[in-house]
Write a protein that holds these residues in place. Structure first.
Motif, PDB file in Angstrom:
ATOM      1  N   LYS A   1       0.824  -1.215   0.000  1.00 46.12           N
ATOM      2  CA  LYS A   1       0.000   0.000   0.000  1.00 46.12           C
ATOM      3  C   LYS A   1       0.859   1.267   0.000  1.00 46.12           C
ATOM      4  O   LYS A   1       0.568   2.208  -0.750  1.00 46.12           O
ATOM      5  CB  LYS A   1      -0.959   0.002   1.192  1.00 46.12           C
ATOM      6  N   VAL A   2       1.891   1.282   0.834  1.00 46.86           N
ATOM      7  CA  VAL A   2       2.774   2.460   0.871  1.00 46.86           C
ATOM      8  C   VAL A   2       3.423   2.654  -0.498  1.00 46.86           C
ATOM      9  O   VAL A   2       3.481   3.773  -1.016  1.00 46.86           O
ATOM     10  CB  VAL A   2       3.831   2.349   1.994  1.00 46.86           C
ATOM     11  N   HIS A   3       3.879   1.574  -1.104  1.00 45.24           N
ATOM     12  CA  HIS A   3       4.476   1.681  -2.444  1.00 45.24           C
ATOM     13  C   HIS A   3       3.459   2.218  -3.447  1.00 45.24           C
ATOM     14  O   HIS A   3       3.785   3.089  -4.258  1.00 45.24           O
ATOM     15  CB  HIS A   3       5.037   0.335  -2.913  1.00 45.24           C
ATOM     16  N   GLY A   4       2.237   1.729  -3.406  1.00 43.12           N
ATOM     17  CA  GLY A   4       1.213   2.194  -4.344  1.00 43.12           C
ATOM     18  C   GLY A   4       0.943   3.688  -4.213  1.00 43.12           C
ATOM     19  O   GLY A   4       0.878   4.409  -5.217  1.00 43.12           O
ATOM     20  N   TYR A   5       0.781   4.146  -2.995  1.00 40.11           N
ATOM     21  CA  TYR A   5       0.574   5.580  -2.782  1.00 40.11           C
ATOM     22  C   TYR A   5       1.786   6.379  -3.235  1.00 40.11           C
ATOM     23  O   TYR A   5       1.661   7.405  -3.910  1.00 40.11           O
ATOM     24  CB  TYR A   5       0.289   5.894  -1.309  1.00 40.11           C
ATOM     25  N   ALA A   6       2.972   5.925  -2.846  1.00 44.29           N
ATOM     26  CA  ALA A   6       4.194   6.656  -3.200  1.00 44.29           C
ATOM     27  C   ALA A   6       4.356   6.740  -4.711  1.00 44.29           C
ATOM     28  O   ALA A   6       4.687   7.805  -5.251  1.00 44.29           O
ATOM     29  CB  ALA A   6       5.415   5.988  -2.561  1.00 44.29           C
ATOM     30  N   ARG A   7       4.146   5.634  -5.402  1.00 41.98           N
ATOM     31  CA  ARG A   7       4.267   5.616  -6.859  1.00 41.98           C
ATOM     32  C   ARG A   7       3.314   6.637  -7.490  1.00 41.98           C
ATOM     33  O   ARG A   7       3.724   7.470  -8.290  1.00 41.98           O
ATOM     34  CB  ARG A   7       3.984   4.215  -7.398  1.00 41.98           C
ATOM     35  N   ALA A   8       2.058   6.569  -7.099  1.00 41.43           N
ATOM     36  CA  ALA A   8       1.058   7.451  -7.702  1.00 41.43           C
ATOM     37  C   ALA A   8       1.299   8.914  -7.341  1.00 41.43           C
ATOM     38  O   ALA A   8       1.215   9.794  -8.211  1.00 41.43           O
ATOM     39  CB  ALA A   8      -0.346   7.015  -7.283  1.00 41.43           C
ATOM     40  N   ILE A   9       1.594   9.202  -6.087  1.00 47.58           N
ATOM     41  CA  ILE A   9       1.846  10.592  -5.694  1.00 47.58           C
ATOM     42  C   ILE A   9       3.063  11.126  -6.446  1.00 47.58           C
ATOM     43  O   ILE A   9       3.048  12.249  -6.958  1.00 47.58           O
ATOM     44  CB  ILE A   9       2.017  10.733  -4.162  1.00 47.58           C
ATOM     45  N   GLY A  10       4.118  10.335  -6.513  1.00 48.41           N
ATOM     46  CA  GLY A  10       5.316  10.760  -7.235  1.00 48.41           C
ATOM     47  C   GLY A  10       5.029  11.089  -8.690  1.00 48.41           C
ATOM     48  O   GLY A  10       5.495  12.109  -9.217  1.00 48.41           O
ATOM     49  N   LEU A  11       4.255  10.239  -9.339  1.00 53.40           N
ATOM     50  CA  LEU A  11       3.905  10.487 -10.742  1.00 53.40           C
ATOM     51  C   LEU A  11       3.052  11.737 -10.884  1.00 53.40           C
ATOM     52  O   LEU A  11       3.292  12.574 -11.762  1.00 53.40           O
ATOM     53  CB  LEU A  11       3.183   9.272 -11.333  1.00 53.40           C
ATOM     54  N   LEU A  12       2.059  11.886 -10.011  1.00 48.53           N
ATOM     55  CA  LEU A  12       1.176  13.053 -10.090  1.00 48.53           C
ATOM     56  C   LEU A  12       1.885  14.356  -9.718  1.00 48.53           C
ATOM     57  O   LEU A  12       1.510  15.424 -10.214  1.00 48.53           O
ATOM     58  CB  LEU A  12      -0.055  12.846  -9.200  1.00 48.53           C
ATOM     59  N   GLU A  13       2.905  14.268  -8.889  1.00 47.31           N
ATOM     60  CA  GLU A  13       3.667  15.458  -8.508  1.00 47.31           C
ATOM     61  C   GLU A  13       4.783  15.759  -9.519  1.00 47.31           C
ATOM     62  O   GLU A  13       5.493  16.742  -9.379  1.00 47.31           O
ATOM     63  CB  GLU A  13       4.257  15.300  -7.109  1.00 47.31           C
ATOM     64  N   GLY A  14       4.935  14.911 -10.533  1.00 47.90           N
ATOM     65  CA  GLY A  14       5.879  15.179 -11.613  1.00 47.90           C
ATOM     66  C   GLY A  14       7.339  14.930 -11.289  1.00 47.90           C
ATOM     67  O   GLY A  14       8.221  15.628 -11.820  1.00 47.90           O
ATOM     68  N   LEU A  15       7.628  13.938 -10.447  1.00 52.27           N
ATOM     69  CA  LEU A  15       9.031  13.640 -10.136  1.00 52.27           C
ATOM     70  C   LEU A  15       9.782  13.228 -11.404  1.00 52.27           C
ATOM     71  O   LEU A  15       9.216  12.585 -12.283  1.00 52.27           O
ATOM     72  CB  LEU A  15       9.126  12.498  -9.124  1.00 52.27           C
ATOM     73  N   ASP A  16      11.055  13.560 -11.449  1.00 55.12           N
ATOM     74  CA  ASP A  16      11.878  13.080 -12.552  1.00 55.12           C
ATOM     75  C   ASP A  16      12.070  11.572 -12.395  1.00 55.12           C
ATOM     76  O   ASP A  16      11.834  11.006 -11.327  1.00 55.12           O
ATOM     77  CB  ASP A  16      13.225  13.817 -12.588  1.00 55.12           C
ATOM     78  N   GLU A  17      12.530  10.923 -13.442  1.00 57.38           N
ATOM     79  CA  GLU A  17      12.611   9.465 -13.478  1.00 57.38           C
ATOM     80  C   GLU A  17      13.487   8.887 -12.362  1.00 57.38           C
ATOM     81  O   GLU A  17      13.126   7.890 -11.727  1.00 57.38           O
ATOM     82  CB  GLU A  17      13.137   9.011 -14.845  1.00 57.38           C
ATOM     83  N   GLU A  18      14.628   9.489 -12.111  1.00 59.60           N
ATOM     84  CA  GLU A  18      15.539   8.965 -11.078  1.00 59.60           C
ATOM     85  C   GLU A  18      14.950   9.103  -9.678  1.00 59.60           C
ATOM     86  O   GLU A  18      15.049   8.190  -8.853  1.00 59.60           O
ATOM     87  CB  GLU A  18      16.902   9.656 -11.150  1.00 59.60           C
ATOM     88  N   THR A  19      14.353  10.261  -9.400  1.00 61.67           N
ATOM     89  CA  THR A  19      13.751  10.477  -8.080  1.00 61.67           C
ATOM     90  C   THR A  19      12.571   9.540  -7.878  1.00 61.67           C
ATOM     91  O   THR A  19      12.385   8.982  -6.791  1.00 61.67           O
ATOM     92  CB  THR A  19      13.335  11.950  -7.916  1.00 61.67           C
ATOM     93  N   GLN A  20      11.785   9.335  -8.925  1.00 61.59           N
ATOM     94  CA  GLN A  20      10.653   8.416  -8.861  1.00 61.59           C
ATOM     95  C   GLN A  20      11.135   6.998  -8.548  1.00 61.59           C
ATOM     96  O   GLN A  20      10.573   6.304  -7.696  1.00 61.59           O
ATOM     97  CB  GLN A  20       9.871   8.432 -10.187  1.00 61.59           C
ATOM     98  N   PHE A  21      12.182   6.571  -9.234  1.00 60.34           N
ATOM     99  CA  PHE A  21      12.751   5.235  -9.039  1.00 60.34           C
ATOM    100  C   PHE A  21      13.246   5.070  -7.599  1.00 60.34           C
ATOM    101  O   PHE A  21      12.955   4.066  -6.938  1.00 60.34           O
ATOM    102  CB  PHE A  21      13.892   5.032 -10.036  1.00 60.34           C
ATOM    103  N   THR A  22      13.950   6.053  -7.105  1.00 60.72           N
ATOM    104  CA  THR A  22      14.463   6.015  -5.739  1.00 60.72           C
ATOM    105  C   THR A  22      13.324   5.989  -4.733  1.00 60.72           C
ATOM    106  O   THR A  22      13.346   5.220  -3.763  1.00 60.72           O
ATOM    107  CB  THR A  22      15.393   7.220  -5.483  1.00 60.72           C
ATOM    108  N   LEU A  23      12.320   6.825  -4.942  1.00 62.51           N
ATOM    109  CA  LEU A  23      11.146   6.863  -4.072  1.00 62.51           C
ATOM    110  C   LEU A  23      10.477   5.495  -4.010  1.00 62.51           C
ATOM    111  O   LEU A  23      10.159   4.992  -2.922  1.00 62.51           O
ATOM    112  CB  LEU A  23      10.145   7.912  -4.568  1.00 62.51           C
TER     113      LEU A  23
END
Length: 178
Positions: free
Chosen positions: A30-52
């Motif tokens: 669940k934490v991963h799912g929220y983090a993935r979606a929030i990161g994408l919606l907040e426009g993280l760059d690819e590397e930051t998204q991957f790390t998150l």
């Protein structure tokens, strides 16, 4: 190997590591799912998204070590001490690069520290963990409102906290959402 495959393999290993604790596994998913979606919606760059996403998968990986070392105790502070070495070993074994491993270890070692949050990956990890913990612990609405007001900083995280828990959006400190 693609980054998505690396994350899938990490998730596979994290599930195996926490098996057969279905509650702990559900929490990390669940934490991963929220983090993935929030990161994408907040426009993280690819590397930051991957790390998150990597950090979200292993954020609580120190709990087993804590429970073994500290007579069943696994407070947030203890997790921050014991989690980074376990996360580092797992990420290294799976071929993650040194820069990603260093940042993930930092995030795992600080995800229960809510002061001096630096970086959107850190902020989103904290918000994602809170969204899940507030629900899992049946937190009273007033406490959720206070947490939403003080901890949540991203537009998506704030909106979701309000929507998921049915908070009064106008009692939130920031009126520029929803």
């Amino acid at each position: 190997m693609t980054k998505n495959l690396m994350l899938a393999r990490l998730l596979d290993r994290a599930i195996a590591y926490d098996s057969p604790d279905s509650r702990r596994i559900a929490h990390l998913v669940k934490v991963h799912g929220y983090a993935r979606a929030i990161g994408l919606l907040e426009g993280l760059d690819e590397e930051t998204q991957f790390t998150l996403e990597a950090a979200a998968i292993v954020h609580d990986i120190g709990i087993k070590t804590c429970e073994a070392k500290y007579e069943g105790k696994s407070s947030g502070h203890l997790q921050e001490i014991e989690g980074p070495p376990v996360a580092t070993a797992l990420l290294s074994e799976l071929g993650f690069d040194a820069k990603t491993i260093e940042r993930v270890a930092y995030l795992v070692g600080h995800h229960h520290t809510y002061t001096d949050i630096q970086g959107l990956d850190y902020q989103i990890l904290v918000e994602s963990d809170f969204l899940v913990n507030l629900q899992e612990k049946n937190t009273p609405s007033q406490s959720i409102q206070s947490t939403c007001n003080t901890i949540f900083k991203t537009r998506t995280g704030k909106n979701w906290c309000i929507q998921i828990f049915g908070l009064n959006r106008y009692s939130h400190q920031d009126y520029g959402f929803i």
